[in-house]
Design a protein around this motif. Structure first.
Motif, PDB file in Angstrom:
ATOM      1  N   LYS A 768      21.337  10.292  -8.990  1.00 35.53           N
ATOM      2  CA  LYS A 768      21.189   9.015  -8.291  1.00 35.53           C
ATOM      3  C   LYS A 768      21.809   9.040  -6.896  1.00 35.53           C
ATOM      4  N   MET A 769      22.733   9.947  -6.628  1.00 40.87           N
ATOM      5  CA  MET A 769      23.344   9.988  -5.301  1.00 40.87           C
ATOM      6  C   MET A 769      22.405  10.568  -4.231  1.00 40.87           C
ATOM      7  N   LEU A 770      21.216  11.060  -4.621  1.00 41.68           N
ATOM      8  CA  LEU A 770      20.291  11.659  -3.665  1.00 41.68           C
ATOM      9  C   LEU A 770      19.404  10.629  -2.973  1.00 41.68           C
ATOM     10  N   SER A 771      19.457   9.388  -3.396  1.00 39.55           N
ATOM     11  CA  SER A 771      18.603   8.358  -2.804  1.00 39.55           C
ATOM     12  C   SER A 771      19.437   7.144  -2.441  1.00 39.55           C
ATOM     13  N   PRO A 772      19.218   6.557  -1.264  1.00 34.71           N
ATOM     14  CA  PRO A 772      19.953   5.328  -0.921  1.00 34.71           C
ATOM     15  C   PRO A 772      19.539   4.137  -1.787  1.00 34.71           C
ATOM     16  N   ALA A 786      14.021   6.384 -11.263  1.00 32.10           N
ATOM     17  CA  ALA A 786      13.593   7.771 -11.084  1.00 32.10           C
ATOM     18  C   ALA A 786      12.424   7.858 -10.115  1.00 32.10           C
ATOM     19  N   SER A 787      11.540   6.860 -10.134  1.00 33.52           N
ATOM     20  CA  SER A 787      10.411   6.848  -9.205  1.00 33.52           C
ATOM     21  C   SER A 787      10.894   6.730  -7.762  1.00 33.52           C
ATOM     22  N   TYR A 788      11.811   5.806  -7.497  1.00 38.78           N
ATOM     23  CA  TYR A 788      12.364   5.679  -6.154  1.00 38.78           C
ATOM     24  C   TYR A 788      13.115   6.945  -5.753  1.00 38.78           C
ATOM     25  N   LEU A 789      13.835   7.518  -6.677  1.00 35.93           N
ATOM     26  CA  LEU A 789      14.624   8.717  -6.383  1.00 35.93           C
ATOM     27  C   LEU A 789      13.730   9.865  -5.949  1.00 35.93           C
ATOM     28  N   LEU A 790      12.657  10.122  -6.697  1.00 35.53           N
ATOM     29  CA  LEU A 790      11.776  11.232  -6.361  1.00 35.53           C
ATOM     30  C   LEU A 790      10.989  10.964  -5.091  1.00 35.53           C
ATOM     31  N   ARG A 791      10.740   9.695  -4.774  1.00 38.03           N
ATOM     32  CA  ARG A 791      10.023   9.383  -3.550  1.00 38.03           C
ATOM     33  C   ARG A 791      10.827   9.764  -2.317  1.00 38.03           C
ATOM     34  N   ASP A 792      12.144   9.691  -2.421  1.00 35.54           N
ATOM     35  CA  ASP A 792      12.994  10.024  -1.281  1.00 35.54           C
ATOM     36  C   ASP A 792      13.286  11.510  -1.166  1.00 35.54           C
ATOM     37  N   ILE A 807      11.275  12.463 -18.095  1.00 36.97           N
ATOM     38  CA  ILE A 807      10.648  13.010 -16.895  1.00 36.97           C
ATOM     39  C   ILE A 807      10.569  14.514 -17.061  1.00 36.97           C
ATOM     40  N   PHE A 808       9.469  15.116 -16.640  1.00 36.86           N
ATOM     41  CA  PHE A 808       9.215  16.545 -16.813  1.00 36.86           C
ATOM     42  C   PHE A 808       9.145  17.200 -15.437  1.00 36.86           C
ATOM     43  N   ILE A 809       9.839  18.315 -15.293  1.00 37.55           N
ATOM     44  CA  ILE A 809       9.852  19.084 -14.045  1.00 37.55           C
ATOM     45  C   ILE A 809       9.221  20.432 -14.343  1.00 37.55           C
ATOM     46  N   ARG A 810       8.268  20.831 -13.513  1.00 38.24           N
ATOM     47  CA  ARG A 810       7.430  21.967 -13.870  1.00 38.24           C
ATOM     48  C   ARG A 810       8.142  23.311 -13.739  1.00 38.24           C
ATOM     49  N   SER A 811       8.896  23.554 -12.699  1.00 39.81           N
ATOM     50  CA  SER A 811       9.437  24.891 -12.453  1.00 39.81           C
ATOM     51  C   SER A 811      10.952  24.846 -12.366  1.00 39.81           C
ATOM     52  N   GLU A 812      11.549  25.977 -12.707  1.00 36.74           N
ATOM     53  CA  GLU A 812      12.997  26.117 -12.575  1.00 36.74           C
ATOM     54  C   GLU A 812      13.421  26.070 -11.117  1.00 36.74           C
ATOM     55  N   ARG A 813      12.537  26.471 -10.220  1.00 34.04           N
ATOM     56  CA  ARG A 813      12.860  26.434  -8.792  1.00 34.04           C
ATOM     57  C   ARG A 813      13.093  24.999  -8.337  1.00 34.04           C
ATOM     58  N   THR A 814      12.269  24.081  -8.842  1.00 36.75           N
ATOM     59  CA  THR A 814      12.453  22.680  -8.477  1.00 36.75           C
ATOM     60  C   THR A 814      13.775  22.146  -9.009  1.00 36.75           C
ATOM     61  N   VAL A 815      14.120  22.526 -10.223  1.00 41.67           N
ATOM     62  CA  VAL A 815      15.419  22.112 -10.774  1.00 41.67           C
ATOM     63  C   VAL A 815      16.554  22.673  -9.929  1.00 41.67           C
ATOM     64  N   SER A 816      16.416  23.928  -9.493  1.00 42.63           N
ATOM     65  CA  SER A 816      17.444  24.530  -8.644  1.00 42.63           C
ATOM     66  C   SER A 816      17.558  23.794  -7.313  1.00 42.63           C
ATOM     67  N   GLU A 817      16.421  23.378  -6.747  1.00 39.54           N
ATOM     68  CA  GLU A 817      16.475  22.626  -5.499  1.00 39.54           C
ATOM     69  C   GLU A 817      17.170  21.285  -5.703  1.00 39.54           C
ATOM     70  N   LEU A 818      16.875  20.625  -6.816  1.00 37.45           N
ATOM     71  CA  LEU A 818      17.558  19.361  -7.102  1.00 37.45           C
ATOM     72  C   LEU A 818      19.056  19.568  -7.232  1.00 37.45           C
TER      73      LEU A 818
END
Length: 1217
Positions: A768-772, A786-792, A807-818
């Motif tokens: 939650k700290m990733l989005s204002p 979660a929708s607002y968070l991913l939009r930012d 919520i489902f995340i497709r790749s481990e790379r995306t999780v690493s970026e998060l």
């Protein structure tokens, strides 16, 4: 891996992180950790393998195996192929590379990456983890588990942290003990088999406990069913446990003499079958030193070590004891010890009486005759002794009987209380409740008849079997005691909240020419493990997708649940039938067990015997001749195995005659009273111990429950050949393992599903700290947050999906970026907290110091006045005699005032002089500077020197002068030149030292309109309709097709508000993308002139007919979050609002100019600059598919200098420069 010998000192030392796979040898040359990139061949991540078939998967494994790339990623599973040799993949440099960069970098698959992921999840997510290592016997499981343990124990404070920081000494001690426990247990629990030179003959599960920093604080080992029958019997070509050979080969002369041993292996009957074996992978002499070092590290004293070796030596010496048949007076068979000297030496090692040990080996105390008639129970009489003579009664009240006649119990009125106690002690030793009740009835005066307690001689064969039982019991109980002592040495010393990482190294699946009870238990354990792995990686994941409403096509796989139920089902399973036969006792137990199996399990398609045809066979067949006699066959997940039932009932009973237990308990050896507690005559428990099969079933069930409570990570070990030789890859063998391990099905499920799933509440709480909008507190529903968070966040739509509750995340790379975004944000928040805290502390300290200064100054002034008054009174006593104190104080104050006034005048005069002097020096400096100013050229670096006192002013004036002449230089520019200068400066900021083609673009001006589009009449009409009158860039460039990578020329136009792609002949607009929808620009660092423009997921790319809709979408995206919530939320939920083209890939010779201009356009439109990603690998969104772009700089013959070659391979686009 485990195909090698027992671990060497180098492989187990905590200073060298990890050993190697395969056989032991000389140290391999250390390779740089990141040099693995250059050696990458094949497909490292098989999610990108095309086509995904068993043949292609095996061919990819073989291609990588030939280049010593033994690790391959198969979705969530790591596939490890045993190389049977040492590899330079485990140095401390490699450990450090994966420890610091594994989550975000593109390092190749490695066991370190999996171990680091498990350790990171345990430390950062506070979730308990487990690493499950599975595979056939000889596939390298033991070595893989050892490497995982060595990595996770050094991952907390770093590989060398404990050696450099004295405060980490306790952690180093725990680390060393955990690492040294492996070699110790392998020495006592591993042996050479046909499949493996270092085969684990016991199951092992280790729970490593970590503190909040990720450092190990303790551990607990759990062992499962040691194959103790190996102590007395091995198959041809196999060896006994390693410790026997290590002791005879590595011990010094003094130790061998104290143990009454000789180095010649031929002197010991239990080791003679393995004497001709010689292996390059095992050095028993070196490994003995490793075992002794492990004992010392784990806290065993020198006396404890000697006592342990005495028990091991006693087992070897007992195996040499032979028996000679004799005939008793009554015609029955008995026996005597052949070699008394061996018996005396064993008694000397164990500290017992030779006569007592001889009696325990050659005689047996039994109960015979009718039993007590009881109204409540009427148990069947115990069977008569198998052979031998009934030599007499063991205690008072029992008389001798004639051979062949059942002895009777005659109550003796003269039986004393002492006699009663002796009989009861014997009853306790026999653990026979009937005899206990019988003795109690006699003491109460009952007239019931009962059985008689007699001593029977054993034949030579029975005495040999009794000796073997004792040897197996001695060794197995010593092993269990060692495991307990290891746990005492490694247990956590402090209480507190800790997390656990489990490492499971269980026996591998085994199929021999002769399969017995041990192979049945081992394969049952592997069957349960395969069930758990398939449940986690295949069934549960598919069920979750369907439950959450995600579109899903089921993937079929082999379900071995019926096989597990066939073995462990209550009342009807194989283990239940075996327990019933074990309780019945009597001769012919194995044959009766097989007959009952045929009756109970004959209808199963996975079971067959000689008298029971398979389920699919015709029922009119008289018998199944493919099954040998006294055997049954099971269809396991890894293949069909035929088991011989000989010894099943006896091994399942796993009972030790109490004569032997009593003899061992009475020994003076300090360990034997702990190893044989049932021999204590004072024990009152008469409870029957559970059978070996039941105990193992309960243990395996608890193990599976333990694994299911943790987050699993799987390592599938593959055996490349049966010869245990390096560089040999048998395709048929590997394909068989790939098929029954369901690796292709696992990849298919992972490829079409998502790598990570998490509930909306947990996801929002963590990120939650990733989005204002969601920080610091979100008041709405979790899914909306979660929708607002991913939009930012700069993530495209195919990277995630929304389910009903997760919520489902497709790749481990995306999780690493998060996680990287979260880490950077937490660092910023921590810096803000630190800033506020430090400011508060400094403020409080200042206020305290200020108050203290006021108090001290006040006290000092008061003291100074008192001292002055006192001095003045002493010196002027006569003058002021009779004056009041008030007048004295007035005079003192007046004198002080005059002194202060004089000092102030002096200070004022000094300041006036100093001020005028400094002003004079400054005027002199400015006058000299006025006549010696340098040139007005901005490139001139000359400047006059100044005095040290005027250095700061001199630097300030120099900067001001430089700014003035730069301003004067810029005034000469027109607006076009100013814009070009701004673009050049921006290009320098973006590309300097990052892009190889940047230096050659510095000297070339940015013209912008290379095709004179502004003068085109047709364009002037079009630009008015689309509001793109101000053209920033226009040129004919190449658009790279997404399917084949071919070049298609198009007219690329960049205006101040959007990016347009037009037909170069008709000027028809194909795509128009508003500048606000471009969020990232990606390039490689090479001379390839390829650029990728990333478009937001919510942006539609219509053609000219839908231009109005695009304008509306652009305006909605530029409005407030609430105004565009409906459209954005629809994109997040992947609703079909229009065909999304995704990102664009271009090739142009003006790549520096076009990226720079687009950077400035997006910055002016959005208010913040877009991200410029310059890397060798990055992802691109092609509508409904994500494609990984990989740039490789290689001097290939098919690629001409200065040109590029683009190849599409499934979900991967390779660009060769």
């Amino acid at each position: 891996m485990s195909s090698g010998g027992v671990p060497s000192a180098a492989a187990t030392s905590s200073s060298q992180c990890c050993g190697q796979h395969g056989s032991r040898g000389h140290s391999a040359r250390r390779a740089p950790p990141l040099a693995i990139h250059e050696q990458e061949v094949g497909v490292a991540d098989t999610l990108q393998l095309e086509p995904l078939t068993e043949e292609a998967f095996v061919a990819n494994l073989q291609q990588r195996f030939k280049r010593d790339l033994i690790y391959t990623s198969a979705g969530d599973v790591l596939v490890s192929v045993n190389p049977y040799k040492k590899l330079a993949l485990y140095s401390l440099d490699v450990v450090e590379a994966y420890r610091t960069k594994a989550l975000l970098s593109h390092l190749p698959p490695h066991i370190f990456a999996l171990a680091d992921k498990a350790h990171w999840n345990l430390r950062e997510r506070n979730e308990e983890q487990c690493v499950v290592v599975s595979g056939e016997s000889g596939s390298g499981k033991t070595e893989a588990a050892r490497i995982v343990l060595q990595y996770v124990t050094v991952a907390g404070s770093g590989p060398t942290g404990a050696q450099q920081d004295p405060s980490l000494a306790p952690i180093k001690q725990v680390r060393d003990r955990l690492l040294q426990a492996g070699p110790l247990l392998e020495a006592f629990g591993n042996a050479k088999t046909h499949k493996n030179d270092n085969s684990s003959r016991f199951g092992k599960y280790l729970d490593v406990e970590f503190d909040f920093k990720g450092d190990p604080v303790g551990g607990t080992f759990t062992s499962y069913l040691l194959e103790k029958s190996r102590v007395t019997r091995q198959l041809a070509g196999e060896r006994n446990f390693h410790i026997f050979y290590q002791l005879l080969t590595g011990a010094d002369i003094q130790l061998l003499k104290s143990l009454k041993l000789h180095r010649n292996i031929d002197n010991y009957a239990f080791l003679r079958p393995s004497r001709p074996l010689s292996m390059e992978t095992i050095d028993d002499k070196r490994d003995f030193q490793v075992t002794k070092k492990a004992l010392e590290t784990l806290g065993f004293s020198a006396e404890d070590v000697v006592q342990i070796f005495k028990v091991v030596a006693s087992v070897l010496k007992l195996g040499n004891i032979g028996f000679t048949p004799t005939s008793n007076i009554d015609g029955t068979e008995g026996c005597t010890v052949t070699n008394d000297y061996e018996l005396f030496e064993v008694c000397g090692l164990l500290g017992t009486n030779p006569m007592e040990l001889t009696s325990a080996l050659t005689q047996r105390t039994i109960l015979a005759g009718p039993v007590l008639d009881s109204p409540s129970t009427n148990p069947a009489p115990p069977p008569p002794p198998p052979c031998g003579s009934l030599r007499g009664v063991k205690s008072g009240g029992c008389s001798s009987s004639v051979a062949g006649t059942p002895p009777s119990f005659v109550p003796s009125s003269s039986m004393s209380s002492t006699g009663s106690r002796d009989v009861y002690e014997v009853c306790e030793m026999l653990q026979h409740s009937t005899l206990a009740r019988l003795t109690l009835a006699d003491e109460r005066g009952s007239s019931s008849t009962a059985g008689e307690l007699v001593v029977a001689d054993l034949s030579a064969s029975e005495a040999t079997a009794s000796r073997d039982i004792l040897c197996r019991a001695l060794y197995s109980r010593l092993f269990a005691w060692l495991v307990k002592q290891v746990n005492d040495a490694t247990r956590v010393r402090k209480y507190g909240k800790r997390k656990v990482l489990g490492i499971m190294d269980i026996y591998g699946f085994e199929v021999f020419d002769q399969n017995n009870f041990e192979q049945f238990i081992i394969n049952f354990c592997n069957e349960k493990l395969q069930q758990a792995v398939a449940e986690c990686t295949l069934r549960l994941r598919q069920d979750e997708m369907l439950r959450e409403g995600i579109e899903w096509t089921p993937v079929d796989f082999f379900n071995n649940t019926p096989v597990c139920e066939l073995i462990e089902k209550n009342n009807h399973g194989i283990l239940a039938v075996l327990d019933e036969e074990s309780q019945r006792g009597g001769p012919g137990g194995d044959e009766s067990f097989l007959a009952r199996l045929c009756h109970t399990c004959g209808s199963s398609a996975y079971f067959e015997t000689r008298n029971c045809a398979p389920h699919s066979a015709p029922t009119d067949l008289p018998c199944n001749t493919s099954v040998p006699p006294n055997c049954f066959r099971l269809r396991h997940y890894a293949g069909t195995v035929t088991y011989n039932v000989a010894g099943f009932v006896e091994k399942n009973n796993d009972t030790l005659p109490l004569d032997l237990s009593l003899a061992m308990f009475r020994c003076e050896h300090p360990l034997l009273k702990n190893l044989f507690p049932e021999g204590n005559p004072k024990r009152t428990t008469l409870k029957r111990a559970a059978s070996a099969g039941t105990q193992f079933k309960i243990s395996v069930g608890a193990l599976m429950g333990n694994l299911q409570s943790k987050t699993p990570h799987f390592i599938r070990c593959i055996k490349p050949n049966e010869l245990k030789q390096p560089r040999i890859f048998e395709n048929a063998l590997v394909q068989h393992q790939v098929r029954y391990l369901c690796l292709v099905q696992t990849i298919k499920v992972r490829k079409t599903s998502f790598a990570h799933s998490e509930s909306y509440e947990s996801f929002l709480h963590r990120y939650k700290m990733l989005s204002p909008h969601t920080w610091p507190c979100w008041r709405g529903s979790a899914v909306e947050g979660a929708s607002y968070l991913l939009r930012d966040l700069p993530l495209s739509s195919p990277h995630f999906a929304f389910g009903r509750t997760k919520i489902f995340i497709r790749s481990e790379r995306t999780v690493s970026e998060l996680e990287e975004f979260r880490r950077q944000r937490l660092e910023d928040l921590a810096a803000s907290v630190q800033k506020m805290w430090r400011g508060y502390r400094c403020r409080q300290r200042y206020l305290l110091m200020r108050q203290s200064q006021i108090v001290i100054a006040s006290a000092w002034r008061s003291w100074r006045v008192r001292v002055t008054v006192y001095e003045w009174q002493i010196g002027k006593t006569r003058l002021f005699k009779g004056k009041k104190n008030l007048f004295c104080l007035y005079r003192v104050a007046r004198e002080e005032y005059r002194e202060l006034k004089r000092r102030k005048q002096i200070e004022w005069a000094v300041q006036v002089i100093q001020t005028h002097y400094l002003q004079w020096r400054r005027r002199q400096y400015l006058q000299r500077l006025c006549v010696s100013l340098p040139s007005d050229s901005p490139v001139c670096r000359e400047w006059p020197m100044a005095a040290k006192r005027l250095a700061d002013a001199n630097l300030m004036l120099r900067r001001m002068h430089h700014k003035w002449r730069c301003h004067k230089y810029r005034l000469k520019f027109d607006q076009t030149a100013r814009n070009r200068m701004r673009e050049k400066v921006t290009a320098s900021i973006i590309f300097k030292d990052r892009k190889a083609s940047y230096p050659r673009s510095v000297s070339h001006p940015f013209l912008g309109d290379y095709v004179r589009l502004r003068q085109n009449v047709q364009w002037k009409k079009i630009c008015v309709e689309t509001n793109d009158q101000y053209v920033v860039f226009a040129d004919i460039i190449n658009k790279i097709t997404r399917s084949s990578g071919k070049f298609v020329p198009i007219l690329f136009v960049l205006s101040t508000s959007s990016m347009l792609i037009l037909d170069q002949r008709t000027l028809q607009i194909k795509y128009r993308v508003p500048a606000t929808e471009i969020y990232r620009l990606s390039l490689s660092p090479y001379l390839d002139d390829v650029a990728i423009f990333h478009i937001k997921a919510s942006c539609e790319l219509p053609n000219l007919a839908h231009e109005a809709g695009c304008s509306d979408c652009s305006r909605a995206g530029g409005s407030s979050p609430l105004q565009g919530a409906e459209h954005a939320t629809g994109c997040l939920f992947q609703s079909d609002l229009g065909k999304k083209k995704g990102d664009f890939v271009f090739h142009t010779g003006h790549v520096i100019e076009i990226v720079t201009k687009l950077f400035l356009v997006v910055q002016n439109a959005v208010g913040k600059p877009p991200e410029v990603n310059i890397n060798t690998e990055f992802e691109a969104n092609f509508g409904s598919q994500s494609v990984m772009f990989s740039f490789k700089c290689a001097g290939l013959p098919e690629v001409q200098p200065g040109q590029i070659k683009i190849m599409r391979k499934g979900s991967r686009m390779e660009v060769l420069v």
